[in-house]
Enzyme design. Sequence first.
Site, PDB file in Angstrom:
ATOM      1  N   ASN A 116     -14.041  41.420 -15.354  1.00 18.68           N
ATOM      2  CA  ASN A 116     -14.772  40.267 -14.842  1.00 18.68           C
ATOM      3  C   ASN A 116     -14.498  40.083 -13.359  1.00 18.68           C
ATOM      4  OD1 ASN A 116     -13.503  37.449 -14.047  1.00 18.68           O
ATOM      5  ND2 ASN A 116     -12.063  38.399 -15.482  1.00 18.68           N
ATOM      6  N   PHE A 120     -14.211  32.187 -10.166  1.00 23.40           N
ATOM      7  CA  PHE A 120     -13.993  30.748 -10.345  1.00 23.40           C
ATOM      8  C   PHE A 120     -15.309  29.969 -10.366  1.00 23.40           C
ATOM      9  CE2 PHE A 120      -9.481  30.703  -8.231  1.00 23.40           C
ATOM     10  CZ  PHE A 120      -8.989  31.470  -9.271  1.00 23.40           C
ATOM     11  N   SER A 181      -5.690  35.447  -9.373  1.00 23.26           N
ATOM     12  CA  SER A 181      -6.986  36.035  -9.684  1.00 23.26           C
ATOM     13  C   SER A 181      -7.348  37.062  -8.613  1.00 23.26           C
ATOM     14  CB  SER A 181      -8.076  34.968  -9.736  1.00 23.26           C
ATOM     15  OG  SER A 181      -9.357  35.564  -9.792  1.00 23.26           O
ATOM     16  N   ASN A 183     -10.345  37.918  -7.952  1.00 24.45           N
ATOM     17  CA  ASN A 183     -11.769  37.738  -7.652  1.00 24.45           C
ATOM     18  C   ASN A 183     -12.072  36.679  -6.602  1.00 24.45           C
ATOM     19  OD1 ASN A 183     -12.439  39.680  -9.658  1.00 24.45           O
ATOM     20  ND2 ASN A 183     -12.080  38.121 -11.217  1.00 24.45           N
ATOM     21  N   THR A 184     -11.034  36.087  -6.019  1.00 25.07           N
ATOM     22  CA  THR A 184     -11.179  35.211  -4.858  1.00 25.07           C
ATOM     23  C   THR A 184     -10.481  35.895  -3.697  1.00 25.07           C
ATOM     24  OG1 THR A 184     -11.279  33.176  -6.167  1.00 25.07           O
ATOM     25  CG2 THR A 184     -10.639  32.957  -3.858  1.00 25.07           C
ATOM     26  N   LYS A 219       0.701  31.053 -12.699  1.00 22.28           N
ATOM     27  CA  LYS A 219       0.171  32.248 -13.344  1.00 22.28           C
ATOM     28  C   LYS A 219       0.233  33.405 -12.364  1.00 22.28           C
ATOM     29  CE  LYS A 219      -3.530  33.833 -16.381  1.00 22.28           C
ATOM     30  NZ  LYS A 219      -4.717  33.414 -17.167  1.00 22.28           N
ATOM     31  N   ASN A 248      -2.133  37.579 -15.413  1.00 24.07           N
ATOM     32  CA  ASN A 248      -3.572  37.529 -15.166  1.00 24.07           C
ATOM     33  C   ASN A 248      -4.160  38.931 -15.420  1.00 24.07           C
ATOM     34  OD1 ASN A 248      -6.137  36.598 -14.138  1.00 24.07           O
ATOM     35  ND2 ASN A 248      -5.024  35.173 -12.821  1.00 24.07           N
TER      36      ASN A 248
END
Length: 374
Positions: A116, A120, A181, A183-184, A219, A248
């Site tokens: 993925n 967010f 994460s 993805n940021t 996390k 994560n």
Amino acid sequence: MYRIARALLFLFSAERAHRLGMTMLRWLGHLAGTCRGMRERTLSSVTYDASVKVAGLEFAHPVALAAGLDKEAEAVDGLLALGFAAVEVGTLTPKPQPGNPQPRLFRIPEHRALINRMGFNNHGAANAAGHLRARTWHPAPVGVNIGKNKDTPLEQAVDDYVACVDTLAPLGDYVVINASSPNTPGLRKLQEPEQLTTLLRAVKARLEQVSPGKPLFLKIAPDLTPEAVDEVVDVVRACGLAGIIATNTTIARPFEHPVAKEAGGLSGAPVREPANAVIRRAYARSGGALPIIGVGGVFTAEDVYEKLKAGASVVQVYTGFIYEGPGMVRQLLEGLGPLLARDGFRSVREAIGADDRVAPPAALPQREPARPQA
């Protein structure tokens, strides 16, 4: 039954199937009596001492739901009906944001995995707060996982986390800082010791003002080196957090597959061992003093048991739930009992960190040196 439903759902794109599933769970949550009955039936399958306590929070058993599934806190009651010991919502940001362009969620069934790069996507902290405020049934802890907006410069990230605490902390049972994460852009830099210390101290201070005593977790990523895990554990303990969530998604690609070329975080079975390695390292570094919520690659009772023995007190699922379906919690709990009994554990609590407590083989007695003949 779920195999048929999954086959139908997998005819849709991964994100569309996710939305359909969330819609059904949201509808289920409106049926209060049904939710209570379903939860009771699942929990009644536990015939051993499964309860655990983490940071003052009571968990009926060690199987919880990870953040990422219910991003908006819209289906909490429906998910608790399935028997989860806790549900974590988010990741939530102060302002609404659409996330990354679609497609951004990909299945890899051959490897029981997902990739993925959602980014967010959520309707903002205030919207989720409205959903949480409207709830009247509270059978188990609910955590709120918070992050920063994509357009917020990294040097101002603290402001976003603090804003989320103001809006959401009073409505959750614990708070999770997501600084891991992939993805940021740049977010994982917040795991570096100096920046992490600044972030954790600021969020902890605000949380003590807004909701004194509420547990705060961090996390972390599965891609940290062992030495970096040590540094994070030391910072987390120095800042007085309640514990860590490990881990994560990963940016590693441990197998060849056409979908593996997609950017984003990989979750599911391939993350099991990297997550376990981080859990073991963190548990050993803290001497078992820092509570750990384990997550990554959980599909079977054996996977849960493995993480408990590695040092996790609670084990979260996400990708496994997508593949295994709504009966997963009951299956895991029924399978965990015999594993505990096999190894002589009378409760889940006794199994936590067992791998770290294995005594080395006793040293062989030393022979006395031969005395010279007279």
